[in-house]
Scaffold this motif. Structure first.
Motif, mmCIF file in Angstrom:
data_model
loop_
_atom_site.group_PDB
_atom_site.id
_atom_site.type_symbol
_atom_site.label_atom_id
_atom_site.label_comp_id
_atom_site.label_asym_id
_atom_site.label_seq_id
_atom_site.Cartn_x
_atom_site.Cartn_y
_atom_site.Cartn_z
ATOM 1 N N GLY A 92 96.547 5.786 12.487
ATOM 2 C CA GLY A 92 97.526 6.589 13.213
ATOM 3 C C GLY A 92 96.985 7.300 14.428
ATOM 4 N N ARG A 93 95.656 7.271 14.615
ATOM 5 C CA ARG A 93 95.082 8.014 15.741
ATOM 6 C C ARG A 93 95.560 7.479 17.085
ATOM 7 N NH1 ARG A 93 91.521 7.958 11.598
ATOM 8 N NH2 ARG A 93 90.115 9.732 11.240
ATOM 9 N N VAL A 97 95.645 0.030 5.464
ATOM 10 C CA VAL A 97 94.245 -0.391 5.555
ATOM 11 C C VAL A 97 94.136 -1.821 5.056
ATOM 12 C CG1 VAL A 97 93.367 1.940 5.290
ATOM 13 C CG2 VAL A 97 93.677 0.536 3.264
ATOM 14 N N LEU A 98 93.104 -2.505 5.467
ATOM 15 C CA LEU A 98 92.883 -3.871 4.999
ATOM 16 C C LEU A 98 92.568 -3.880 3.509
ATOM 17 C CD1 LEU A 98 90.715 -5.558 7.779
ATOM 18 C CD2 LEU A 98 93.065 -6.116 7.163
ATOM 19 N N LEU A 132 108.439 7.712 12.218
ATOM 20 C CA LEU A 132 107.911 7.086 10.998
ATOM 21 C C LEU A 132 107.039 8.012 10.162
ATOM 22 C CD1 LEU A 132 106.890 3.546 12.355
ATOM 23 C CD2 LEU A 132 109.054 4.258 11.319
ATOM 24 N N GLY A 133 106.529 9.080 10.761
ATOM 25 C CA GLY A 133 105.563 9.910 10.055
ATOM 26 C C GLY A 133 104.189 9.278 10.098
ATOM 27 N N ASP A 134 103.176 10.032 9.685
ATOM 28 C CA ASP A 134 101.816 9.495 9.769
ATOM 29 C C ASP A 134 101.367 8.788 8.494
ATOM 30 O OD1 ASP A 134 101.531 11.707 8.134
ATOM 31 O OD2 ASP A 134 99.983 12.678 9.338
ATOM 32 N N GLN A 135 102.045 9.009 7.362
ATOM 33 C CA GLN A 135 101.564 8.457 6.098
ATOM 34 C C GLN A 135 101.507 6.924 6.077
ATOM 35 O OE1 GLN A 135 100.393 10.746 3.798
ATOM 36 N NE2 GLN A 135 99.373 8.918 3.011
ATOM 37 N N PRO A 136 102.506 6.217 6.624
ATOM 38 C CA PRO A 136 102.381 4.758 6.626
ATOM 39 C C PRO A 136 101.124 4.273 7.345
ATOM 40 C CG PRO A 136 104.627 5.385 7.149
ATOM 41 C CD PRO A 136 103.816 6.641 7.164
#
Length: 292
Positions: free
Chosen positions: A31-32, A51-52, A42-46
């Motif tokens: 998210g950075r 992550v892979l 969307l918010g930052d949580q998704p």
């Protein structure tokens, strides 16, 4: 197996607790690098959870076996020998099953009401369809899946087909006698693939139509995003018995799947399985009562 565990979810919680940061995709860097307007929507949580699976949540060798343990728990929960998670929907899963059973030059008995994914699988794999006609319901103005007798007649006409594929539940929500169709196929030494995309919930309540694995199907494909609490594209395909080669099925799926599967989708599948084992009968019973 201890069905209270959710290996992928637990690993994701641990990933955040340790404040890990990988040097692999995705490029948004948890998210950075995301536009503020996107984060507002969307918010930052998704992004934090995106992550892979390999080289991210787990190492490159998948040595912690988070995914494998989650898939083993899924298979144990529903009585299958093996289960695989798909982040490309049941479209990938059913194509892999078709390729594993019929190869590039074989044929399959295929119900004529098949989903687009099956038709697409026929086109690119070279598998020859031997169509089996659904049963038309003139009173209700929709179709039911083909009957066991329909498949028996099709086998008489096409005895060299590699296997059979039926869609049950149908898009109308109607089911067929899978146990009898499986018996018809197995009497000829041939496997049955069930596109049960709309039936992910069926193993978890005894009053629902028979779950394909309980009915004796060899491969069953379910869409958790349809009838379960999974994200879109979340699918599981199951195998039992020895009429379909496990290694070949796994290889066909690996050939078709993305090399960057979404941990969000995987984790939701893992958590839904635990929820259904612990509370599925209660939830589905309440839904049935409400429908009545």
């Amino acid at each position: 197996m201890d069905q209270s565990h959710a290996p992928l979810l637990d690993a994701l919680i641990d990933y955040h607790a340790q404040e890990r940061y990988g040097f692999t995709p995705p490029g948004h860097r948890q998210g950075r690098g995301v536009d503020d307007r996107v984060l507002e929507a969307l918010g930052d949580q998704p992004f934090l959870d995106d992550v892979l699976a390999s080289g991210g949540l787990d190492d490159r060798r998948m040595s912690n076996k988070y995914l494998k343990r989650a898939e083993d728990l899924m298979a144990d929960a529903v009585g299958a020998d093996v289960a695989w998670f798909s982040t490309c929907g049941s479209s990938l899963s059913v194509k892999a099953a078709m390729m594993a059973v019929a190869g590039g030059d074989g044929s399959l008995l295929v119900a004529r009401d098949s989903h687009k994914s099956i038709v697409a699988g026929l086109i690119f794999s070279g598998v020859q369809p031997r169509w089996v006609t659904p049963r038309w319901d003139a009173e209700r103005h929709f179709s039911h899946p083909p009957s066991p007798q329909d498949f028996n007649d099709a086998w008489d006409q096409y005895p060299d087909a590699a296997g059979a594929l039926v869609v049950s539940p149908s898009p109308y929500g109607t089911c067929t006698d899978l146990a009898a169709i499986a018996a018809v196929c197995h009497d000829r030494g041939k496997p049955l693939i069930v596109d049960e995309a709309w039936g992910a919930h069926l193993p978890y309540h005894e009053d629902l139509p028979t779950w394909a694995m309980d009915a004796g199907a060899d491969v069953c494909v379910v869409s958790v995003h349809k009838m379960g609490a999974g994200f879109e594209q979340g699918s599981v395909f199951h195998l039992q018995g020895d009429l379909v080669d496990q290694n070949r099925l796994s290889a066909c799926a690996d050939l078709l799947m993305t090399t960057s599967p979404n941990v969000l989708v995987y984790s939701a599948l893992d958590g839904w399985r635990r929820q259904m084992v612990e509370h599925g009968r209660e939830l589905l019973g309440a839904a049935k009562d409400t429908a009545r």
